[in-house]
Scaffold this motif. Sequence first.
Motif, mmCIF file in Angstrom:
data_model
loop_
_atom_site.group_PDB
_atom_site.id
_atom_site.type_symbol
_atom_site.label_atom_id
_atom_site.label_comp_id
_atom_site.label_asym_id
_atom_site.label_seq_id
_atom_site.Cartn_x
_atom_site.Cartn_y
_atom_site.Cartn_z
ATOM 1 N N ARG A 247 0.921 -0.870 -0.012
ATOM 2 C CA ARG A 247 -0.066 0.170 -0.093
ATOM 3 C C ARG A 247 0.895 1.033 -0.003
ATOM 4 O O ARG A 247 2.009 1.195 0.486
ATOM 5 C CB ARG A 247 -0.750 -0.088 1.268
ATOM 6 C CG ARG A 247 -2.098 -1.128 1.151
ATOM 7 C CD ARG A 247 -3.024 -0.794 0.045
ATOM 8 N NE ARG A 247 -4.120 -1.714 -0.018
ATOM 9 C CZ ARG A 247 -3.992 -2.884 -0.964
ATOM 10 N NH1 ARG A 247 -3.108 -3.032 -1.805
ATOM 11 N NH2 ARG A 247 -5.065 -3.591 -1.007
ATOM 12 N N GLU A 248 0.383 2.345 -0.656
ATOM 13 C CA GLU A 248 1.312 3.528 -0.979
ATOM 14 C C GLU A 248 0.443 4.681 -0.987
ATOM 15 O O GLU A 248 -0.604 4.937 -1.114
ATOM 16 C CB GLU A 248 1.929 3.221 -2.330
ATOM 17 C CG GLU A 248 2.609 2.181 -2.594
ATOM 18 C CD GLU A 248 3.137 2.115 -4.107
ATOM 19 O OE1 GLU A 248 4.097 2.752 -4.391
ATOM 20 O OE2 GLU A 248 2.803 1.404 -4.762
ATOM 21 N N THR A 249 1.447 5.926 -0.511
ATOM 22 C CA THR A 249 0.993 7.151 -0.598
ATOM 23 C C THR A 249 2.511 7.746 -1.493
ATOM 24 O O THR A 249 3.357 7.106 -1.681
ATOM 25 C CB THR A 249 1.026 7.843 0.807
ATOM 26 O OG1 THR A 249 2.181 8.049 1.312
ATOM 27 C CG2 THR A 249 0.033 7.143 1.824
ATOM 28 N N PRO A 250 2.171 9.184 -1.798
ATOM 29 C CA PRO A 250 3.320 9.608 -2.569
ATOM 30 C C PRO A 250 4.686 9.264 -1.841
ATOM 31 O O PRO A 250 5.722 9.502 -2.641
ATOM 32 C CB PRO A 250 2.789 10.933 -2.623
ATOM 33 C CG PRO A 250 1.343 11.154 -2.752
ATOM 34 C CD PRO A 250 1.020 9.953 -1.783
ATOM 35 N N ARG A 251 4.666 9.517 -0.726
ATOM 36 C CA ARG A 251 6.073 9.445 0.230
ATOM 37 C C ARG A 251 6.074 8.304 1.033
ATOM 38 O O ARG A 251 7.256 8.326 1.713
ATOM 39 C CB ARG A 251 6.358 10.662 0.929
ATOM 40 C CG ARG A 251 6.294 11.818 0.374
ATOM 41 C CD ARG A 251 7.727 12.214 -0.259
ATOM 42 N NE ARG A 251 7.897 13.490 -1.071
ATOM 43 C CZ ARG A 251 9.133 13.875 -1.604
ATOM 44 N NH1 ARG A 251 10.039 13.079 -1.177
ATOM 45 N NH2 ARG A 251 9.042 14.887 -2.250
#
Length: 399
Positions: free
Chosen positions: A363-367
């Motif tokens: 799972r990811e976000t921009p950073r």
Amino acid sequence: MAYDYVVVGGGIVGLSTALHLQRGRPGASVLVLEKEPGLARHQTGHNSGVIHAGLYYPPGSLKARLCRAGERATKEFCAAHAIGYRTIGKLVVATDEVEVRRLHDLRARAGENGIEVEPVSAARLRELEPAVAGREALLVPSTGVVDYRQVAEAMADGVRAAGGEIRTGVAVTGIVEDDDGVTVLTPGGNHRAGRLVACAGLQADRVARLGGLAPDFRIVPFRGEYYELPASRAGLVRHLVYPVPDPQLPFLGVHLSPTVDGRITVGPNAVLGLAREGYRKRVVSARDIADYATFPGMWKVARANLRTGATEVLNSLYRPGYLARCRKYCPSLTLADLRPHVAGIRAQAVLRDGRLVHDFLLRETPRQLHVANAPSPAATSALPIGEMIAEKVLRAAAR
């Protein structure tokens, strides 16, 4: 000090990720944070130490590909760092006609996965393992055993040698992301980084929530109970001996596992844990139970596996039931042979719709990048997993 990367989690996957971030970007500043006083204290240090070949996994799956690469990479890493391992082979033993048919399916899957296997007749099985009874078996010669804690420590040495920092006894209490980076909050102070990778295992969903994600999964702990055979039975088997897995069940079943130091363990079963880090039977965490008891997906898992779950609990409480599973393919075992051994806990991600996640889940976000599920054989696959994660993070940084 600001870092290029902060890795949360000092298990084998987190350490491999840190190592590969340094290899992919030499000179980058990397900080590894681990809440325990030492490294590899949870799943890495509580498994049977098997270097898997990838026999069971669906062809084309990420798990199958990473396991095949990991088997080779683990042995090469051990050889390069003078870590002892043994390639003893695995025998998957069929004891009835239904299991024989499943064994043939496994052989076909092995071919699709590019894994060398050898069919073994009942007579040949008696020659290889006189204490093991079965109608047929499948030999996987490349399967081995190692102490993954030693592998993790060697990875940590590599991280430090490349200029990275590893801090133990540091719990992450908050993660704040902005356009320029991530601030990681801890009781001893905050750490600033360009990007964060979380390999938090049993705490993966909670760390994701700290990072501002709304995770669509929940970590459910399954406690795997092992026994150890007495020293007088240390030569009972020379190979790893596994039952044929039931495709309707999520776990492989109880097996005999010679260890790299010459002992033999028996297990594990799979009992719903009452605490995420409760390695002793009577450890209970109200918070951990509430976490999965209030999650809709867990109730769907419970309904779908009610009979299996009840059997696992019964065998946990009643040693003769556990013994019967072992005697199915190793009839000479007795109750006196089952000596207490340290349990392990599997961090199983469950989705809201009740599906158990059997492959890797990110799972990811921009950073931020969070490893939400790293199922067995994550220890075997740790080097290619870390490389894959590092490449993903480095590509995102280059955009």
